[in-house]
Structure formats: C-alpha cells, structure tokens
Enzyme design. Structure first.
Site, mmCIF file in Angstrom:
data_model
loop_
_atom_site.group_PDB
_atom_site.id
_atom_site.type_symbol
_atom_site.label_atom_id
_atom_site.label_comp_id
_atom_site.label_asym_id
_atom_site.label_seq_id
_atom_site.Cartn_x
_atom_site.Cartn_y
_atom_site.Cartn_z
ATOM 1 N N VAL A 6 0.865 -1.171 0.000
ATOM 2 C CA VAL A 6 0.000 0.000 0.000
ATOM 3 C C VAL A 6 0.905 1.226 0.000
ATOM 4 O O VAL A 6 2.074 1.143 0.372
ATOM 5 C CB VAL A 6 -0.978 0.028 1.198
ATOM 6 C CG1 VAL A 6 -1.996 -1.096 1.088
ATOM 7 C CG2 VAL A 6 -0.243 -0.040 2.519
ATOM 8 N N SER A 7 0.355 2.363 -0.395
ATOM 9 C CA SER A 7 1.186 3.548 -0.591
ATOM 10 C C SER A 7 1.447 4.357 0.671
ATOM 11 O O SER A 7 2.478 4.979 0.802
ATOM 12 C CB SER A 7 0.544 4.461 -1.636
ATOM 13 O OG SER A 7 0.476 3.782 -2.860
ATOM 14 N N THR A 8 0.489 4.371 1.600
ATOM 15 C CA THR A 8 0.650 5.237 2.770
ATOM 16 C C THR A 8 0.449 4.463 4.062
ATOM 17 O O THR A 8 -0.194 3.414 4.079
ATOM 18 C CB THR A 8 -0.354 6.407 2.737
ATOM 19 O OG1 THR A 8 -1.684 5.879 2.770
ATOM 20 C CG2 THR A 8 -0.169 7.261 1.495
#
Length: 183
Positions: free
Chosen positions: A9-11
């Site tokens: 996931v990115s964050t």
C-alpha cells in the site's frame, strides 16, 4: 516451487489485510508486505528481498499489477529480474502470468495502463489543489507525524528504524524530517 506473495500500500494509514488474505487463499507460503509508494522501486526493501531470494520455479504473486509498480519500466524490470532467476510472476486481477507466451505482452500493456492511471491521478490532484487555492481553501496537507518528536528521538541517539516504529511511519519519512531540519 514456492509461491511468494507481495502486498503493498502507498501510505501508512492504508491497510493491506485484504491483499494478504487473497494471497493466503492463493496458497502463498511466504507473504512480504510494505507501506511505500509504487511510483518507483526506491525504498521497496521487501520487494528487493523477495527478488533476491527467488529460486528457479518460484512464483511471485501480487493481487493487482499496480501493487507491483506504477511505472511500466519498473514493472518490466521486476518481471525480467524474476525471469532471470527462473521464477514466474502472476497477477491475480486480472489473472495474468508470465508462464504463458502472451503473459509478457499482457503485462506490458497493463503496465502502461497503470502508468497512465498514475499520471491521471496526479493531474486530477493538481487540478483539485489549483481550484482549492483559487477559492482560498487550500492550506496544504495535514502534518501526519510530529516532526519535533522525530528530531528529539534522533538527538537522543535512537536510530531511524526505531523512530519509524515508535511513531508509526516509514524510515524514509524519518529521514525526510531529519534532512529538512538541515536545510
């Protein structure tokens, strides 16, 4: 042959539990996960670890192509490195594998679509920020981590990894805060 899952996931405020469950359901014996942007391979240590330890006949599995990367060249390089080790790459949604002849072609097209999607996202974001600034409503993104706490922990001799774990952020964010202090 080992099935190895990769979830990303990115964050830090996103959750990869659904990806992990899907990878388990696909029979992955090993699942590595990380919270880092897919825009480039920089800082993606879990992915690097997976690729480094792939053996002939192993299979790297991701739920969607954009979990592997958002840049076509990066995705193709990852696939190439896996193939150099005699391993395969499988994307679950849509189901594509490098085991078949058409797998490479489909992955290339999907990689280009993921890269184009990333550009569209950034463009929409810029447009939204511009509109909000014009309306006087944009004040910048919310600060998610306590910069002073990062500096204090660092000053007390605590390393970046321990700071990141204590605060709940990535090491890269810790380094950004510490480096911004130097400027």
């Amino acid at each position: 042959m080992t099935k190895i899952g990769y979830a990303r996931v990115s964050t830090v405020d996103q959750d990869f539990e659904i990806q992990q469950q899907r990878l388990h359901a696909e029979g992955c014996q090993i699942i590595r996960s990380e919270k880092v942007s897919g825009a480039s391979r920089e800082g993606r240590t879990e992915l690097a670890t997976i690729i480094e330890f792939l053996r002939e006949g192993d299979e790297l599995i991701v739920t969607r192509l954009d979990r592997l990367g958002r840049d076509t060249r990066d995705v193709l390089n990852i696939v190439h490195e896996c193939e150099q080790r005699g391993a395969f790459v499988t994307i679950l949604d849509p189901h594509v594998s490098t085991r078949g002849e058409m797998g490479q072609v489909i992955l290339t097209v999907l990689g280009m679509v993921a890269q184009m999607e990333r550009r569209f996202i950034k463009e929409r974001q810029r447009e939204g920020i511009h509109r909000a600034k014009s309306a006087g409503k944009y004040k910048g993104g919310a600060i998610r981590i306590d910069h002073q706490k990062v500096r204090d922990l660092s000053a007390s001799g605590i390393g970046a990894t321990a700071i990141a774990q204590a605060i709940g952020c990535s090491r890269m964010q810790v380094y950004r805060v510490l480096n911004s202090n130097k400027s």
